[in-house]
Write an enzyme that holds these catalytic residues in place. Structure first.
Site, PDB file in Angstrom:
ATOM      1  N   HIS A   1       5.415  65.430  44.464  1.00  0.00           N
ATOM      2  CA  HIS A   1       5.772  66.358  45.542  1.00  0.00           C
ATOM      3  C   HIS A   1       6.436  65.553  46.651  1.00  0.00           C
ATOM      4  O   HIS A   1       6.407  64.324  46.630  1.00  0.00           O
ATOM      5  CB  HIS A   1       4.494  67.020  46.103  1.00  0.00           C
ATOM      6  CG  HIS A   1       3.631  66.009  46.779  1.00  0.00           C
ATOM      7  ND1 HIS A   1       2.712  65.247  46.084  1.00  0.00           N
ATOM      8  CD2 HIS A   1       3.576  65.580  48.071  1.00  0.00           C
ATOM      9  CE1 HIS A   1       2.136  64.410  46.917  1.00  0.00           C
ATOM     10  NE2 HIS A   1       2.630  64.577  48.137  1.00  0.00           N
TER      11      HIS A   1
ATOM     12  N   HIS B   1      10.614  61.135  51.027  1.00  0.00           N
ATOM     13  CA  HIS B   1      10.709  60.490  49.718  1.00  0.00           C
ATOM     14  C   HIS B   1       9.689  61.155  48.797  1.00  0.00           C
ATOM     15  O   HIS B   1       8.786  61.845  49.273  1.00  0.00           O
ATOM     16  CB  HIS B   1      10.402  58.994  49.829  1.00  0.00           C
ATOM     17  CG  HIS B   1       8.998  58.732  50.278  1.00  0.00           C
ATOM     18  ND1 HIS B   1       8.641  58.715  51.614  1.00  0.00           N
ATOM     19  CD2 HIS B   1       7.842  58.530  49.589  1.00  0.00           C
ATOM     20  CE1 HIS B   1       7.337  58.508  51.715  1.00  0.00           C
ATOM     21  NE2 HIS B   1       6.824  58.391  50.495  1.00  0.00           N
TER      22      HIS B   1
HETATM   23  O1  3AM Z   1       3.833  61.287  49.534  1.00  0.00           O
HETATM   24  P1  3AM Z   1       3.338  59.988  50.037  1.00  0.00           P
HETATM   25  O2  3AM Z   1       2.844  59.110  48.953  1.00  0.00           O
HETATM   26  O3  3AM Z   1       4.266  59.318  50.963  1.00  0.00           O
HETATM   27  O4  3AM Z   1       0.285  58.339  51.045  1.00  0.00           O
HETATM   28  C1  3AM Z   1      -0.213  59.648  50.991  1.00  0.00           C
HETATM   29  C2  3AM Z   1       0.789  60.627  50.445  1.00  0.00           C
HETATM   30  O5  3AM Z   1       2.089  60.310  50.942  1.00  0.00           O
HETATM   31  C3  3AM Z   1      -0.399  60.182  52.376  1.00  0.00           C
HETATM   32  O6  3AM Z   1      -0.496  61.562  52.180  1.00  0.00           O
HETATM   33  C4  3AM Z   1       0.356  61.914  51.102  1.00  0.00           C
HETATM   34  C5  3AM Z   1      -0.377  62.853  50.206  1.00  0.00           C
HETATM   35  O7  3AM Z   1       0.184  62.886  48.986  1.00  0.00           O
HETATM   36  N1  3AM Z   1      -1.553  59.647  53.068  1.00  0.00           N
HETATM   37  C6  3AM Z   1      -2.780  59.385  52.560  1.00  0.00           C
HETATM   38  N2  3AM Z   1      -3.580  58.903  53.509  1.00  0.00           N
HETATM   39  C7  3AM Z   1      -2.856  58.849  54.658  1.00  0.00           C
HETATM   40  C8  3AM Z   1      -3.110  58.450  55.987  1.00  0.00           C
HETATM   41  N3  3AM Z   1      -4.315  58.010  56.362  1.00  0.00           N
HETATM   42  C9  3AM Z   1      -1.553  59.326  54.368  1.00  0.00           C
HETATM   43  N4  3AM Z   1      -0.596  59.407  55.296  1.00  0.00           N
HETATM   44  C10 3AM Z   1      -0.912  59.018  56.552  1.00  0.00           C
HETATM   45  N5  3AM Z   1      -2.128  58.550  56.902  1.00  0.00           N
END
Ligand code: 3AM
Length: 184
Positions: free
Chosen positions: A38, A124
């Site tokens: 996603h 991304h």
């Molecule tokens: O889609 P991405 O991978 O960029 O990294 C986690 C993911 O981002 C992010 O939330 C998204 C859920 O799929 N995520 C997890 N913990 C986090 C945090 N503490 C976070 N983003 C910011 N702060």
């Protein structure tokens, strides 16, 4: 919990097709489960179940100001710069309505005490993560070869509020609420 954009089935298939050579290369990357791919808009964090309707209502009240828009995925890349690879991603083409939607989500959630992100929004699709040290030179060369390659395009007409649950076999994302964008 987080807000994000689910891929169209066609886009998911196209991304996975282009990703195949990377997945088959045997590098120590933990690939995102296909169903979990996603585009994250805003990470919300842990909230009480009782707060979910409030979050959903705030998103519904604010965000439909953005009209449906075309979103294109192009190229693969990684974070951070340099020799390491923590996140392997699919790129998102410059898309002003996507940034407008992101801002409206921030605006909708701030009054609920959900802090605004201090870092800039770099859209991304996370396709894999790595926690081990490894010599990624071969993979980086392959990344350079397909720089800017068109992956997929679709019309985004809604975004979603997701719950992410960590299980023994990895995270499972479920859609709690789908918020349609304004039809002009
Ligand atoms: O889609 P991405 O991978 O960029 O990294 C986690 C993911 O981002 C992010 O939330 C998204 C859920 O799929 N995520 C997890 N913990 C986090 C945090 N503490 C976070 N983003 C910011 N702060």
């Amino acid at each position: 919990m987080f807000t994000g954009i689910a891929l169209s089935e066609d886009a998911r298939e196209k991304v996975l097709r282009e990703l195949k050579p990377f997945r088959k290369a045997g590098t120590p990357i933990h690939w995102t489960d296909e169903r979990n791919i996603h585009l994250t808009l805003k990470f919300i964090g842990e909230i009480d179940d009782a707060q979910v309707p409030e979050v959903a209502a705030a998103l519904l009240a604010h965000s439909p100001a953005t009209a449906p828009f075309r979103l294109s995925l192009r190229g693969f890349g990684k974070f951070p710069a340099g020799d390491e690879l923590h996140v392997f991603w699919a790129g998102v083409e410059e898309c002003p309505p996507l940034h407008a939607l992101y801002s409206s989500v921030e605006d909708a959630l701030a009054p609920l005490g959900i802090a605004r992100e201090t870092r800039p929004f770099h859209p991304h699709l996370t396709l894999g993560r790595n926690r081990a040290r490894y010599n990624f030179k071969g993979l980086f060369a392959r990344l350079a070869e397909c720089e800017g390659r068109f992956l997929a395009e679709w019309t985004v007409s809604a975004f979603q509020l997701f719950a992410s649950r960590l299980t023994a076999s990895g995270p499972i994302h479920t859609i709690l609420k789908e918020i349609s964008l304004a039809q002009s």
